[in-house]
Design an enzyme around this catalytic site. Sequence first.
Site, PDB file in Angstrom:
ATOM      1  CG  HIS A  66      22.654 -88.374 -27.142  1.00 23.59           C
ATOM      2  ND1 HIS A  66      23.331 -87.394 -27.810  1.00 23.59           N
ATOM      3  CD2 HIS A  66      22.966 -88.202 -25.825  1.00 23.59           C
ATOM      4  CE1 HIS A  66      24.027 -86.659 -26.952  1.00 23.59           C
ATOM      5  NE2 HIS A  66      23.830 -87.138 -25.749  1.00 23.59           N
ATOM      6  CE1 TYR A 129      25.855 -87.518 -35.866  1.00 20.31           C
ATOM      7  CE2 TYR A 129      23.520 -87.961 -36.175  1.00 20.31           C
ATOM      8  CZ  TYR A 129      24.539 -87.235 -35.579  1.00 20.31           C
ATOM      9  OH  TYR A 129      24.234 -86.227 -34.707  1.00 20.31           O
TER      10      TYR A 129
END
Length: 465
Positions: A66, A129
């Site tokens: 992605h 993240y």
Amino acid sequence: MTELSLARTAIPGLLRLTLPVHGDSRGWFKEAWQRAKMTAIGLPDFAPVQANQSYNGDRGVTRGLHAEPWDKLISVGAGRIFGAWVDLRPGPSFGATVTFECGPDTAVFVPRGVANGYQSLEPDTVYTYLVNDHWSPEAKSSYAYLNLADDQVAVDWPIPLDAAIVSDADRSHPRLNEVNRIPAKRTLILGADGQLGRALQRLLPDAVALPKQELDLRDTDALHDYDWNTVDTIINAAAYTAVDAAESLEGRADCWHTNVNATATLVEIAARRRIRFVQPSTEYVFDGQEPVHTETERVTPLGVYGQSKAAGDALIATMGAGYYIVRTSWLFGDGRNFVKTMATLARSGKTARVVDDQSGRLTYAGDLAAAIVHLLQTSAPAGIYNVTNSGPTQTWADIAADVFELCGRSRSDITPITTAEYVADKTGVAPRPRYSTLDLSKIEAAGFAPVPARRRLEEYLSALA
Ligand SMILES: NC(=O)c1ccc[n+]([C@@H]2O[C@H](COP(=O)([O-])OP(=O)(O)OC[C@H]3O[C@@H](n4cnc5c(N)ncnc54)[C@H](OP(=O)(O)O)[C@@H]3O)[C@@H](O)[C@H]2O)c1
């Protein structure tokens, strides 16, 4: 224990950090994001606003690939992953691929537009993240996806994909030759129909250029609603520049709204998103008592316009980094300006009375635009820079006489008068600095060589003719 370090990879902007991990009998501790230390070794100051985590119960969970419209800083909270990154930005590195394993001692900075995928190599792997924009359902429409099994990219997954745990959605992503590409961020020119805006458009053909009709800076909601995620630099060439009208009741409010309130909103947006910000300013921030103005002179504005520009400059300076305030004077380019007015008078056989007790230097808009581009391209230190054309200081009457002469008329068709004489039969004229000359040594030291005003005047008048 290892030192904090950063390494570049084969994908431009994809950075691999090695993190110190402090272990003892209880487990371990690490600084997964430490702005000061990490930016000092080259991590972009990317202003994260959201932290995400995914937990992978089994070995072989495979997610991706992605590419999202924001930057990410990845680290591993527990377990171990095999990571794969593919550049999906348009350009020469499109398709470049990098893979490596990461444990808790590795972090990866993934720039916007680079696709990210990983495979858990141990059970109970925690992948975390930070991102620098908030996720929204609308943002999903600008994701780019690449199939984990793409044969051009040919990622060598340690656990073959037919034995891996993969979602149906991730199994159905397109191949490399069919993917969406996430475009690079661009420069945004505001006030694009002004003299400077037009000159900037010529030098920066890839920039997004918005005239007032498309983005009026007084519309605060429109400023907030703009897709700033696509912007890495704002050049705010928009300004209320009607110096005399700014002294009126209505003009004062309008001037302040555009030059101060809108600047405050733009500065807030630019600072939060680490967007570079360039704003032209003016010698009208000075009362003009000093014959030559350096960047460090204290501001002493006389009129509403000068006060509004000085206030805007003070707001921009609060950014601390990533800004340029470019002070200029006596601009002429594609638009209404003194030189064009004098040329029109000269060519229509008229004469003019022009003030002879205000002095300064002309600035060709194309040269101001070039200086701005120079500061951006060379990443010059943030701050205030003076930019005008070079050459002798002249009065308005000197310049008018030059224009008349270059148009084939006599210099004596210009009658020099004092400012007091000029304003005697007028109302609402803003006070102007007596001396407008800006010192150019700082921009010269930054590697930009101002062109003599006389040369630009000759070129401009012959192009007008
Ligand atoms: N001209 C000079 O001699 C001079 C000297 C020193 C410094 N400067 C500074 O240099 C910069 C550029 O000057 P310039 O000569 O290029 O000015 P300009 O030709 O007057 O252009 C300014 C542009 O900003 C637009 N604008 C005004 N209000 C706006 C708003 N609320 N939202 C969006 N756009 C708006 C104007 O549109 P409209 O015309 O439709 O209102 C115009 O297109 C300014 O910051 C100015 O303060 C100029």
